[in-house]
Design an enzyme around this catalytic site. Sequence first.
Site, PDB file in Angstrom:
ATOM      1  N   CYS A   1      44.195  76.539  49.755  1.00  0.00           N
ATOM      2  CA  CYS A   1      43.089  76.374  48.814  1.00  0.00           C
ATOM      3  C   CYS A   1      42.703  77.723  48.219  1.00  0.00           C
ATOM      4  O   CYS A   1      41.978  78.502  48.833  1.00  0.00           O
ATOM      5  CB  CYS A   1      41.881  75.727  49.497  1.00  0.00           C
ATOM      6  SG  CYS A   1      40.506  75.457  48.335  1.00  0.00           S
TER       7      CYS A   1
ATOM      8  N   CYS B   1      38.902  78.445  47.853  1.00  0.00           N
ATOM      9  CA  CYS B   1      38.246  78.803  49.112  1.00  0.00           C
ATOM     10  C   CYS B   1      38.676  80.191  49.585  1.00  0.00           C
ATOM     11  O   CYS B   1      37.853  80.967  50.081  1.00  0.00           O
ATOM     12  CB  CYS B   1      38.530  77.756  50.184  1.00  0.00           C
ATOM     13  SG  CYS B   1      37.771  76.142  49.822  1.00  0.00           S
TER      14      CYS B   1
END
Length: 179
Positions: free
Chosen positions: A134, A137
């Site tokens: 991700c 993130c």
Amino acid sequence: MSLADLKSQLPDYAKDLRLNLDSVLSEGGAPGLTQKQIMVVALAAAIASRYKPLTQAVAEEAAQHASAEELNGARVAASIMGMNNIYYRFVHMVSEPEYGTLRAALRMNAMSNPGGAKVDFELASLAVSAVNGCGMCVDSHEKTLRKHGLSAQPIQSAIRIAAVVHAVAVALEQADVAG
């Protein structure tokens, strides 16, 4: 089974992983991190890598360097990021910008008191986010760690730990399948 036992089970084609695992799980091979932080990051990465024998071996080793509460912080990071990484990866990947304006509406109460130091939790969250792929993130946790005063070196060390732990999980799982 210990980490040493698992390392000995790595196939010859993964011999670099044996060397890399020893390196990244030491303060000399993970500059900028304490042994406790190394093991918290390694545990979170092992959980994210989903290979139970490795997770158990890392947890056993980590218990020698971190408290139960600190290790729980690694587990919190792995579980919360398991959820957040899917959600925010979707938001980042989908071409419709409206999703980025919507409230996530996902409970993340554990993040306010995950166990252990906030920096350790962020390092673990960064490692799990890298394993789970991700980018949104990873970027967010890297920025938070920088705001907490960490330089690039310890952040890179956490990512190197995640990379090696994940690769060890993949190689061991493949060795199990190959029999």
